[in-house]
Each structure stands twice: as C-alpha cells, then as structure tokens.
Design a protein around this motif. Structure first.
Motif, PDB file in Angstrom:
ATOM      1  N   VAL A 111       0.857  -1.186   0.000  1.00  0.00           N
ATOM      2  CA  VAL A 111       0.000   0.000   0.000  1.00  0.00           C
ATOM      3  C   VAL A 111       0.891   1.233   0.000  1.00  0.00           C
ATOM      4  O   VAL A 111       1.601   1.505   0.969  1.00  0.00           O
ATOM      5  N   THR A 113      -0.521   4.226  -1.567  1.00  0.00           N
ATOM      6  CA  THR A 113      -1.501   5.315  -1.576  1.00  0.00           C
ATOM      7  C   THR A 113      -2.780   4.788  -0.946  1.00  0.00           C
ATOM      8  O   THR A 113      -3.025   3.577  -0.883  1.00  0.00           O
ATOM      9  N   LEU A 114      -3.611   5.706  -0.491  1.00  0.00           N
ATOM     10  CA  LEU A 114      -4.884   5.314   0.115  1.00  0.00           C
ATOM     11  C   LEU A 114      -5.744   4.561  -0.892  1.00  0.00           C
ATOM     12  O   LEU A 114      -6.405   3.570  -0.557  1.00  0.00           O
ATOM     13  N   GLU A 115      -5.708   4.993  -2.129  1.00  0.00           N
ATOM     14  CA  GLU A 115      -6.526   4.369  -3.172  1.00  0.00           C
ATOM     15  C   GLU A 115      -6.127   2.907  -3.384  1.00  0.00           C
ATOM     16  O   GLU A 115      -6.985   2.044  -3.623  1.00  0.00           O
ATOM     17  N   GLN A 116      -4.842   2.612  -3.300  1.00  0.00           N
ATOM     18  CA  GLN A 116      -4.372   1.243  -3.500  1.00  0.00           C
ATOM     19  C   GLN A 116      -4.953   0.271  -2.478  1.00  0.00           C
ATOM     20  O   GLN A 116      -5.153  -0.909  -2.765  1.00  0.00           O
ATOM     21  N   LYS A 118      -7.838  -0.027  -1.433  1.00  0.00           N
ATOM     22  CA  LYS A 118      -9.207  -0.457  -1.739  1.00  0.00           C
ATOM     23  C   LYS A 118      -9.260  -1.853  -2.360  1.00  0.00           C
ATOM     24  O   LYS A 118     -10.310  -2.479  -2.374  1.00  0.00           O
ATOM     25  N   ARG A 119      -8.135  -2.333  -2.847  1.00  0.00           N
ATOM     26  CA  ARG A 119      -8.149  -3.651  -3.482  1.00  0.00           C
ATOM     27  C   ARG A 119      -8.037  -4.785  -2.462  1.00  0.00           C
ATOM     28  O   ARG A 119      -8.116  -5.962  -2.814  1.00  0.00           O
ATOM     29  N   LEU A 134     -13.127   6.201   6.135  1.00  0.00           N
ATOM     30  CA  LEU A 134     -12.817   5.400   4.959  1.00  0.00           C
ATOM     31  C   LEU A 134     -14.071   5.047   4.159  1.00  0.00           C
ATOM     32  O   LEU A 134     -14.023   4.961   2.927  1.00  0.00           O
ATOM     33  N   TYR A 137     -14.683   7.724   1.857  1.00  0.00           N
ATOM     34  CA  TYR A 137     -13.773   7.700   0.719  1.00  0.00           C
ATOM     35  C   TYR A 137     -14.063   6.547  -0.236  1.00  0.00           C
ATOM     36  O   TYR A 137     -13.294   6.308  -1.171  1.00  0.00           O
ATOM     37  N   GLY A 138     -15.138   5.812   0.009  1.00  0.00           N
ATOM     38  CA  GLY A 138     -15.552   4.766  -0.912  1.00  0.00           C
ATOM     39  C   GLY A 138     -15.025   3.379  -0.616  1.00  0.00           C
ATOM     40  O   GLY A 138     -15.136   2.483  -1.459  1.00  0.00           O
ATOM     41  N   PHE A 139     -14.484   3.158   0.583  1.00  0.00           N
ATOM     42  CA  PHE A 139     -14.004   1.833   0.951  1.00  0.00           C
ATOM     43  C   PHE A 139     -15.167   0.910   1.281  1.00  0.00           C
ATOM     44  O   PHE A 139     -16.200   1.346   1.805  1.00  0.00           O
ATOM     45  N   GLU A 191      -5.274  11.321   7.009  1.00  0.00           N
ATOM     46  CA  GLU A 191      -6.642  11.750   7.313  1.00  0.00           C
ATOM     47  C   GLU A 191      -7.138  11.212   8.652  1.00  0.00           C
ATOM     48  O   GLU A 191      -8.154  11.674   9.178  1.00  0.00           O
TER      49      GLU A 191
END
Length: 229
Positions: A111, A113-116, A118-119, A134, A137-139, A191
């Motif tokens: 990980v 980035t925060l976006e990574q 999510k997988r 989270l 943020y769409g988690f 965050e």
C-alpha cells in the motif's frame, strides 16, 4: 443552585464512563479497567469530586451507550467534524496516528496510496471514526464490534488489513501473545491523525461538564507550573 453546591450534591453519585480495550491506554486486569488514559480519566473525576463507574465494552456498544444515555461519559473518542455536535468535548486525553496493519508474512500486500488499499479486504469497527472516514472515501469494509475482533480476523487470515495506531499495534500484539514482528504497520493514513477526548452525552448535566473541564484546567496548570519562569 451554584456550581459548587450542585457538584457537592452529586459527589456521592457514580457516573457511567465507557471505553474499549485498547492497550496501553485501556486495559482490563482482574475485571478492573486500567491503563494510562484510564488513570488520567480517574484523576480528572477525582479532581472534580465525582465518582466514575468505568466499564469496558466492545467499541460499538460503548459508542451506542454514550450516544443514548444522559450523564454518560466516553473515552478515548476521536474528535471529528462529523461528531462535533453529537457530544460534549471535555478534555483531550491522547492522539491517534492511524494506518494500515497487516501480517508481516503477507509480502504480497503493498500500500503506497490510500486508493491502492481499496483492493484489499479490510476489517474495521462499527462507529469508529476511522471506519466512518474510509467509508466516506468509498471503501468497502468488514465491520466488527471492537478492535480485538478486527485483529482476530487478521490473524485468521480472513482479511488482509486492519486499521490501528502503531503504538497500540505493539501493545495489542503483546496482549495477544504474538511474537515480535508478527504484525507490520505498512501505511500511515494522514486523514486519520486526530485528537482523542473524554466526551459526554449531549444530555449530560452542564454542571458535570463544567466541573470536569475546570478539573482538567487545574490539573494542566499544576503540571505546567514547575516549568514556568
């Protein structure tokens, strides 16, 4: 009735204070809630001449109790914009530096980035500020009742990640009897850096709030006094 007499009349009462297991701040030893922050909270109540009845619950239950029952206090509660109007904020008792934790053997997890993140499959606690953030943020996360349940899922390899402070990760690792290095803190989430507070239900008697806030200022000034010139 003045503040002093109001507090005096209530001094023999006990007031419910709820928290969760979170070593080293909140621990449970022989059925008694202890820990670094717990002792600070007891000190504030003592300085305010109030008697706390401190009980440890799974976080989701502790949060629900503090949200619904008047004259109830809770710690260590993250102070966020979303919660600002839901509680009385009495005094800071710590700070959270949260991030992702995984098993050290999981070399397949990365990980940056925060976006990574999510997988991966993540376990998080209900009504926890980090979960609320989270989700915003769409988690998509697996919800648990408390932090120990999240650790249990991670150790059982039913999830890939959990969210906690690295200090608490080490203390929880010791509490669970894990070998050193079994867990790995892999990514700090900026965050989720936030102050933690002793807070109270919005229907709590204002005299109690003022007494505890005054006690905090008194204790704070007393600790600072030797360093003043």
């Amino acid at each position: 009735m003045c503040l002093v007499s109001a507090v005096f009349s209530q001094a023999k009462e006990t007031f419910l204070v709820v928290t969760e297991l979170s070593p080293p701040n909140q621990t449970l030893v022989n059925g008694k809630v202890n820990g670094i922050v717990t002792e600070s909270v007891r000190g504030l109540f003592d300085a305010a001449k109030l008697t706390p009845d401190i009980r440890m619950y799974p976080w989701a239950r502790a949060y629900k109790v503090a949200s619904e029952i008047k004259n109830t206090f809770i710690y260590s509660l993250a102070r966020t914009k979303e919660r600002e109007d839901e509680f009385y904020w009495i005094a800071p008792v710590g700070k959270f530096y949260m991030g992702f934790i995984t098993l050290s053997e999981r070399l397949d997890i990365s990980v940056e980035t925060l976006e990574q993140a999510k997988r991966y499959k993540i376990a998080m606690q209900r009504n926890d500020f980090s979960t609320q953030t989270l989700l915003k943020y769409g988690f998509e996360v697996v919800l648990t009742s408390d932090i120990q349940k999240s650790y249990d899922l991670l150790l059982a390899k039913k999830v890939d990640l959990i969210v906690d402070d690295p200090l608490y990760m080490q203390q929880m690792s010791d509490y669970l009897g894990l070998k050193k290095g079994h867990l790995n803190f892999i990514y700090k989430i900026d965050e989720l850096t936030v102050d933690a507070y002793l807070a109270a239900n919005k229907q709590t008697d204002p005299h109690l709030i003022k007494a505890l806030q005054a006690a905090f200022m008194s204790v704070k000034q007393a600790k600072e006094l030797p360093y003043k010139k």
